[in-house]
Write an enzyme that holds these catalytic residues in place. Sequence first.
Site, PDB file in Angstrom:
ATOM      1  N   GLN A 192       0.834  -1.203   0.000  1.00 54.68           N
ATOM      2  CA  GLN A 192       0.000   0.000   0.000  1.00 54.68           C
ATOM      3  C   GLN A 192       0.873   1.260   0.000  1.00 54.68           C
ATOM      4  OE1 GLN A 192      -2.396   0.307   3.529  1.00 54.68           O
ATOM      5  NE2 GLN A 192      -3.931   1.615   2.556  1.00 54.68           N
ATOM      6  N   HIS A 196       1.194   3.723  -3.452  1.00 59.11           N
ATOM      7  CA  HIS A 196       0.452   4.982  -3.412  1.00 59.11           C
ATOM      8  C   HIS A 196       1.285   6.177  -3.855  1.00 59.11           C
ATOM      9  CE1 HIS A 196      -2.791   2.736  -1.934  1.00 59.11           C
ATOM     10  NE2 HIS A 196      -3.445   3.702  -1.341  1.00 59.11           N
ATOM     11  N   LEU A 373      -5.842  -3.362 -10.840  1.00 57.45           N
ATOM     12  CA  LEU A 373      -5.498  -4.721 -10.423  1.00 57.45           C
ATOM     13  C   LEU A 373      -4.799  -4.741  -9.072  1.00 57.45           C
ATOM     14  CD1 LEU A 373      -2.269  -5.664 -10.709  1.00 57.45           C
ATOM     15  CD2 LEU A 373      -2.781  -5.548 -13.137  1.00 57.45           C
ATOM     16  N   TYR A 374      -4.239  -3.581  -8.670  1.00 53.56           N
ATOM     17  CA  TYR A 374      -3.511  -3.504  -7.398  1.00 53.56           C
ATOM     18  C   TYR A 374      -4.434  -3.251  -6.205  1.00 53.56           C
ATOM     19  CZ  TYR A 374       1.504  -3.807  -6.334  1.00 53.56           C
ATOM     20  OH  TYR A 374       2.754  -4.248  -5.980  1.00 53.56           O
ATOM     21  N   HIS A 377      -7.230  -5.372  -1.483  1.00 57.63           N
ATOM     22  CA  HIS A 377      -7.846  -5.254  -0.153  1.00 57.63           C
ATOM     23  C   HIS A 377      -8.131  -6.580   0.538  1.00 57.63           C
ATOM     24  CE1 HIS A 377      -8.184  -1.264  -1.946  1.00 57.63           C
ATOM     25  NE2 HIS A 377      -8.001  -0.839  -0.718  1.00 57.63           N
ATOM     26  N   GLY A 515       0.254  -8.095 -13.852  1.00 59.76           N
ATOM     27  CA  GLY A 515       0.904  -7.214 -12.884  1.00 59.76           C
ATOM     28  C   GLY A 515       2.412  -7.153 -13.062  1.00 59.76           C
ATOM     29  N   SER A 519       4.880  -3.854 -13.339  1.00 61.99           N
ATOM     30  CA  SER A 519       5.741  -3.654 -12.195  1.00 61.99           C
ATOM     31  C   SER A 519       7.208  -3.550 -12.617  1.00 61.99           C
ATOM     32  CB  SER A 519       5.523  -4.816 -11.222  1.00 61.99           C
ATOM     33  OG  SER A 519       6.525  -4.859 -10.267  1.00 61.99           O
TER      34      SER A 519
END
Length: 608
Positions: A192, A196, A373-374, A377, A515, A519
């Site tokens: 997270q 962000h 996709l990230y 949660h 992903g 990335s």
Amino acid sequence: MIRSIAFLFLIHLALVLCEEGNPCCSQPCQNRGVCTALGSGAYECDCTRTGYYGQNCTTPEFSTWLKVTLKPYPNTVHYILTHFKGLWAIINKIPFLRDGIMRYVLTSRSHLIESPPTYNSEYDYKNWEAYSNLTYYTRTLPPVPRDCPTPMGVVGKKELPDAKQLAEKLLLRRRFIPDPQRSNLMFAFFAQHFTHQFFKSDMKKGPAFTRAVNHGVDLGHIYGEDLARQHKLRLFKGGKLRYQVVDGEVYPPLVSEVGAEMHYPPHVPESKRLAVGHEAFGLVPGLMMYATIWLREHNRVCEVLQEVHPDWDDERLFQTTRLILIGETIKIVIEDYVQHLSGYHFKLKFDPELLFNQQFQYQNRIASEFNTLYHWHPLMPEDFHIEEEVYSYKQFVFNTSILTDHGVNQLVDSFTNQIAGRVAGGRNVPAAVLMVSIKSIENSRQMRYQSLNAYRKRFNMKAYTSFEDLTGETEMAAELKEMYGHVDAVELYPGLLVEKPRANGIFGETMVEMGAPYSLKGLMGNPICSPEYWKPSTFGGQVGFQIVNSASLQRLVCNNVKGPCPLASFNVPDVKDAGSATINSSTAHAATSDVNPTVIIKERTSEL
Ligand code: HEM
Ligand SMILES: *[C@@H]1O[C@H](CO)[C@@H](O)[C@H](O)[C@H]1NC(C)=O
Ligand SMILES: *[C@@H]1O[C@H](CO)[C@@H](O)[C@H](O)[C@H]1NC(C)=O
Ligand SMILES: *[C@@H]1O[C@H](CO)[C@@H](O)[C@H](O)[C@H]1NC(C)=O
Ligand SMILES: *[C@@H]1O[C@H](CO)[C@@H](O)[C@H](O)[C@H]1NC(C)=O
């Protein structure tokens, strides 16, 4: 008479056109061919450099045919990389093999990402505005044209299922499902915190827009996204950031002292409002913990640099330290974070030189689909176990006292020992954050995302042929069938969360195969990885370069807590690990010896 016939004919034609709609709605062009509608129901596929030809870019050229025939399936590659531990232990020790495989991993993944970027959520054709306006996230697949018969093009129902019902039926957690890869909260909050800095949707403008206009690892979440904020956070002495001392430990400064605005609800008193680079990091103590660790690391590295360069001014110390921290971040993300996530026995390596003789663009643009996709949660637990306390979401969110009362040391220990939830496999989003999932579905619709299967094809996977093929079971498959009608109409985000996980994996195939390219491209596309930057002088000389090249999560923690440092890792420790009394940072993979603090693992029964 003739006129009325002509008139009828015109009506008929109009009806046909209307029925046919935009021919690109059915996505006729395969293998990344570009569809252009030509009017009157015709279309053209541009197959240039796709390796295919024919009306729909479906006929392979010979060399393509050969490549495709020889190429193993993603699931096969994954199987090989996650099995045969003994063989990998040998390969990892043979430099040219390890380098060769790592080079292949980097190039094969990043070639799937357009660079320079192309579309955005407003434009489904290439143009200068879409390329140059950095306030948009880019798009890997263009939006579904507005004039299509169904929201996913031509397949599926005319209306998508109600987002709230969909989330409650298929995404909402019934019982906590732990991640079989044993990811912990240290991992979840790292994810997270790290992401962000580049997933920073500008909700005033809409989900298609971002405020993080550097589109990558710029550490804007530590230093602020613009110069004005950065200056508020800086001490202007020795290159350092401003801080406060609580109970003898360094923490971020107060908003009231530095004037960098943060998002806190009204009930949080002024004396508890900590200020860091990212405005929203007051949200959870896990974010503030990482913000504190990185702040301490920044000020520590400044001191190291100052010792080597007593003549440097504040500005140069600050700027060089920032580059060192960017390097450390990328090192930790590849060698600790991605290493953990991949489950590979192959040992990943952060070495920009691997790409110096390859075709590779040192630039990056964050894609909206990457953000979507990230939304991991499901990683979040039902409550948070810190020392002997158990905190509910209500007690945990926006509560910076948890950080200052327990201290970084204890939080690292507790987060390392608490297991995170499994992301794929469905029904594992905690009720406390279900709203975020619903929002994510609504945003994807507003941005007119193509289907899960369209993305699978774009990233070299086979489209799922049935709902059971997607979920690997029957119950959720039946619910999905009722809601979507056709498997080709299943949306990206719900699809990723209900997809059958890989054997003992946290994710299904699609999450990883989509992903990983975003990335790795984002990490290696950073300017510090380019030939002119990647040398000691950029980082203040050998000492700084060494800090980058020896960075690890464990070291980062050990260098920035007082006293014996806790075990810091991205997975809950094995029960057998807990038996051995101590490990130290030389057991973490990046072994060099400028520091060697002892790590004490506390015995603790894990949740498993
Ligand atoms: C208690 C923990 C968490 C809470 C309360 C929380 C809450 C939220 C909220 C309220 C949003 C904004 C939703 C919207 O308006 O669209 C959001 C976005 C997001 N969250 Fe979380 N979240 C948590 C943990 C996590 C974790 C562990 C991850 C892991 C990667 C994560 C990834 C994201 C991403 C990528 C976004 C989109 C950000 C953006 O577009 O700006 N979150 N979250
Ligand atoms: C191309 O796709 C269209 C629409 O899906 C189809 O009708 C047509 O037969 C295809 N053409 C070829 C050559 O496969
Ligand atoms: C980018 O696009 C948005 C939406 O059209 C617009 O409001 C903004 O001014 C543009 N930004 C720049 C720098 O052109
Ligand atoms: C915040 O956390 C502290 C422990 O550090 C706890 O005592 C307090 O009750 C929490 N605040 C809220 C509003 O739950
Ligand atoms: C670090 O740990 C390893 C393995 O447990 C051990 O062999 C080594 O002696 C330790 N080093 C120090 C400096 O404690």
